[in-house]
Design an enzyme around this catalytic site. Structure first.
Site, PDB file in Angstrom:
ATOM      1  N   CYS A 113       8.394   1.348   3.702  1.00 42.31           N
ATOM      2  CA  CYS A 113       9.717   1.102   3.133  1.00 42.31           C
ATOM      3  C   CYS A 113      10.741   0.779   4.226  1.00 42.31           C
ATOM      4  O   CYS A 113      10.674  -0.276   4.826  1.00 42.31           O
ATOM      5  CB  CYS A 113      10.154   2.279   2.260  1.00 42.31           C
ATOM      6  N   HIS A 215       5.890   3.048  -1.255  1.00 38.91           N
ATOM      7  CA  HIS A 215       5.653   4.377  -0.688  1.00 38.91           C
ATOM      8  C   HIS A 215       4.236   4.865  -1.018  1.00 38.91           C
ATOM      9  O   HIS A 215       4.042   5.637  -1.972  1.00 38.91           O
ATOM     10  CB  HIS A 215       6.685   5.382  -1.209  1.00 38.91           C
ATOM     11  N   GLU A 217       2.532   7.061   0.385  1.00 38.29           N
ATOM     12  CA  GLU A 217       2.394   8.515   0.552  1.00 38.29           C
ATOM     13  C   GLU A 217       2.613   9.271  -0.754  1.00 38.29           C
ATOM     14  O   GLU A 217       2.111  10.394  -0.927  1.00 38.29           O
ATOM     15  CB  GLU A 217       3.367   9.033   1.627  1.00 38.29           C
TER      16      GLU A 217
END
Length: 248
Positions: A113, A215, A217
């Site tokens: 990002c 994202h 994660e």
């Protein structure tokens, strides 16, 4: 010993409840867990003076540049527009030095990002300070209101890219940004875009520099493609034996 993967810290700009601490550095736990699951050893990287970057980076095998606030447009030679959000010039300066030093030393880096945007700016590219104000096309929703661990839009991935070999095409991703990459340096290839043309991923020829706008994660626990982004990043790192065990 596993490969040491530095993760740049964000900064909590208010005062925390923990001993009224101010300007607390913190590393997103989902990235830490993703690196661990992918076989790396995560190391948090707080903002340090730029003259310490060489010493810090020599100890890392790879670096992940995490999400966070807007990027100060002065690093692109621009004035701030009204829709620019919160910035942290100290973090920008530190990360620019980290990115340029890592590239010079051929240490692989991965951006998430804001991290993607920061890599682009540090190496000579530009970003939109605010998509809604500056993007000329018709936009899809890039700042989702759905929970962060749920994908909301698709991205198209270039068949002739390392990213394609990792995650395939027509990937369903999450989206939490109002800034985005605008122009990329010649040595970068745009390897993924949203349906509105907004850049969603970039990489160089050998993918030692790779970055995504979404994202992963927050998605990897229920999407093996997103975990593969961490695993493949770590697998691209050589074993330079920069330090002996126990030196940290």
């Amino acid at each position: 010993m596993g490969k040491l993967i530095g993760i740049t810290a964000d900064v909590y700009l208010g005062a925390t409840d923990v001993i009224n601490q101010k300007l607390m550095d913190f590393v997103p736990r989902p990235i830490v867990d993703g690196v661990l699951m992918a076989g790396g050893i995560p190391v948090g990287l707080p903002i340090l003076p730029v003259d310490k970057v060489n010493q810090l980076i020599e100890r890392m095998d790879g670096i992940i540049f995490s999400g966070g606030p807007d990027i100060d447009p002065s690093f692109m030679g621009e004035e701030p527009i009204p829709k620019l959000g919160v910035t942290n010039r100290n973090r920008d300066r530190f990360e620019i030095a980290m990115i340029r030093t890592a590239v010079a030393k051929k240490i692989p880096i991965f951006g998430i990002c804001r991290g993607a945007q920061m890599i682009d700016v540090a190496l000579g590219g530009t970003i939109y300070q605010d998509l809604g104000t500056q993007y000329s096309g018709k936009l899809i929703k890039h700042k989702q209101q759905a929970p962060g661990d749920q994908p909301t839009h698709f991205v198209r991935v270039d068949y002739n890219s390392k990213l394609y070999k990792t995650i395939g095409d027509n990937v369903f991703v999450n989206s939490r940004h109002h800034q985005a990459i605008k122009e990329v340096p010649d040595f970068f290839k745009v390897v993924a875009t949203a349906s509105d043309g907004v850049i969603e991923a970039i990489e160089n020829d050998d993918a030692s520099i790779q970055a995504v706008q979404w994202h992963p994660e927050n998605l990897w626990r229920h999407d093996s493609q997103e975990l593969a982004l961490f695993s493949d990043f770590i697998s691209r790192i050589g074993n330079p034996n920069r330090m002996e065990s126990g030196s940290i």
